[in-house]
Design a protein around this motif. Structure first.
Motif, PDB file in Angstrom:
ATOM      1  N   TRP A 264       0.830  -1.208   0.000  1.00 32.45           N
ATOM      2  CA  TRP A 264       0.000   0.000   0.000  1.00 32.45           C
ATOM      3  C   TRP A 264       0.868   1.263   0.000  1.00 32.45           C
ATOM      4  N   TYR A 265       1.943   1.265   0.798  1.00 36.81           N
ATOM      5  CA  TYR A 265       2.775   2.466   0.926  1.00 36.81           C
ATOM      6  C   TYR A 265       3.840   2.578  -0.161  1.00 36.81           C
ATOM      7  N   ARG A 266       4.125   1.494  -0.865  1.00 33.41           N
ATOM      8  CA  ARG A 266       5.062   1.536  -2.003  1.00 33.41           C
ATOM      9  C   ARG A 266       6.383   2.198  -1.626  1.00 33.41           C
ATOM     10  N   ASN A 267       7.000   1.704  -0.560  1.00 37.60           N
ATOM     11  CA  ASN A 267       8.333   2.118  -0.093  1.00 37.60           C
ATOM     12  C   ASN A 267       8.375   3.490   0.583  1.00 37.60           C
ATOM     13  N   ARG A 268       7.288   4.243   0.577  1.00 33.38           N
ATOM     14  CA  ARG A 268       7.296   5.514   1.320  1.00 33.38           C
ATOM     15  C   ARG A 268       6.950   5.241   2.783  1.00 33.38           C
ATOM     16  N   LYS A 269       7.465   6.086   3.665  1.00 31.35           N
ATOM     17  CA  LYS A 269       7.216   5.917   5.082  1.00 31.35           C
ATOM     18  C   LYS A 269       5.924   6.625   5.479  1.00 31.35           C
ATOM     19  N   PRO A 270       5.059   5.941   6.224  1.00 36.53           N
ATOM     20  CA  PRO A 270       3.841   6.607   6.707  1.00 36.53           C
ATOM     21  C   PRO A 270       4.182   7.591   7.822  1.00 36.53           C
ATOM     22  N   ASP A 271       3.337   8.582   7.967  1.00 40.12           N
ATOM     23  CA  ASP A 271       3.520   9.576   9.027  1.00 40.12           C
ATOM     24  C   ASP A 271       2.591   9.225  10.181  1.00 40.12           C
ATOM     25  N   LEU A 272       3.157   8.649  11.241  1.00 41.57           N
ATOM     26  CA  LEU A 272       2.361   8.256  12.407  1.00 41.57           C
ATOM     27  C   LEU A 272       2.665   9.119  13.618  1.00 41.57           C
TER      28      LEU A 272
END
Length: 276
Positions: A264-272
């Motif tokens: 789902w994120y395709r190697n980008r980091k989510p902002d949590l």
């Protein structure tokens, strides 16, 4: 292995449940009971033993179409008493409970709604707690848990009734537990590690939580195995379903939920940063 003609029990299809007390269950193996019913033309009956501390009961479930003439209890009693392989068993008819086909259909619908709503609730909760990508991974793993458990359970020859629905709902709740622990660890790593890629971080978190995941699952599986060994009837089926679900959910929390989340994120980091 005995396999019933229908994967659904009388709770969902409608039918009759006849109970007999058994004086000497050692003289009445289930294989002989099924043969006695088959010889009497009762082919779809599903007998199983229920035991208390002092007495043993035989519970026989039959589909609705076999009880249209109202004499199912009589026919079963005659079949059991006349069977040469059941001499000395001592069957006594304790009564009959009937479930209409319409009520059975409503129960089946309610069971599907209950499982679906619990899954949707998990999706919403994890989305609020983390992000939608995490929720998507967890719910995908839950769906795999339920579908795989249902498939294996059916292939083993068991019937689905309300007891098994309870087991599936328990698996839905338990299955997300290991995934949440992993996701919590990933969230902590996201806050402290700014150098690793998201894939590397997820892989490291899986290795960190793996020992805890396996030990937790084993501590739950051991008493479930005890239930399988020492119980019969509905509790036995419940325990078998739980064992399958526990093993499958442990696997999917590692091999299904994280890959779906990463896709789902395709190697980008989510902002949590704003979640707790």
């Amino acid at each position: 292995m005995y396999k019933p003609s229908s994967v659904f029990g009388v709770d969902f299809t409608g039918g009759a449940k006849i109970t007999f007390s058994v004086d000497n269950p050692d003289n009445a193996p289930l294989a002989e009971i099924r043969k006695a019913f088959s010889d009497a033309g009762i082919n779809n009956a599903a007998p199983q033993y229920q035991r208390s501390e002092s007495r043993t009961f035989l519970e026989v479930k039959a589909p609705a179409d076999y009880d249209t003439d109202g004499d199912m209890s009589e026919r079963m009693t005659t079949a059991l008493d006349n069977a040469p392989g059941l001499e000395g068993a001592g069957f006594t008819d304790m009564g009959i409970d009937s479930i209409g086909s319409q009520i059975g259909g409503e129960m089946r619908k309610s069971a599907l709604i209950a499982i679906s709503l619990s899954t949707i609730a998990m999706l919403i909760y994890i989305t609020v707690r983390f992000e939608f990508g995490f929720a998507l991974g967890a719910v995908t793993a839950l769906i795999v848990d339920v579908m795989t458990t249902v498939g294996i359970f059916g292939l083993l020859g068991f019937q689905f009734d309300l007891t098994i629905v309870a087991a599936l709902l328990t698996i839905v709740g338990y299955g997300v537990n290991d995934t949440i622990v992993l996701f919590d660890r990933i969230r902590e790593e996201l806050r402290t590690d700014q150098k690793s890629t998201f894939i590397e971080m997820t892989d490291r978190c899986i290795n960190i939580t793996l020992n805890r995941t396996v030990l937790t699952s084993l501590s739950t599986i051991i008493p479930v195995i005890a239930l399988i060994v020492f119980t019969t009837g509905n509790i036995h089926g419940f325990a078998v379903c739980m064992l399958i679900g526990l093993v499958v959910s442990t696997i999917t929390s590692i091999f299904v939920a994280p890959p779906v989340m990463l896709a789902w994120y395709r190697n980008r980091k989510p902002d949590l940063s704003g979640t707790t």
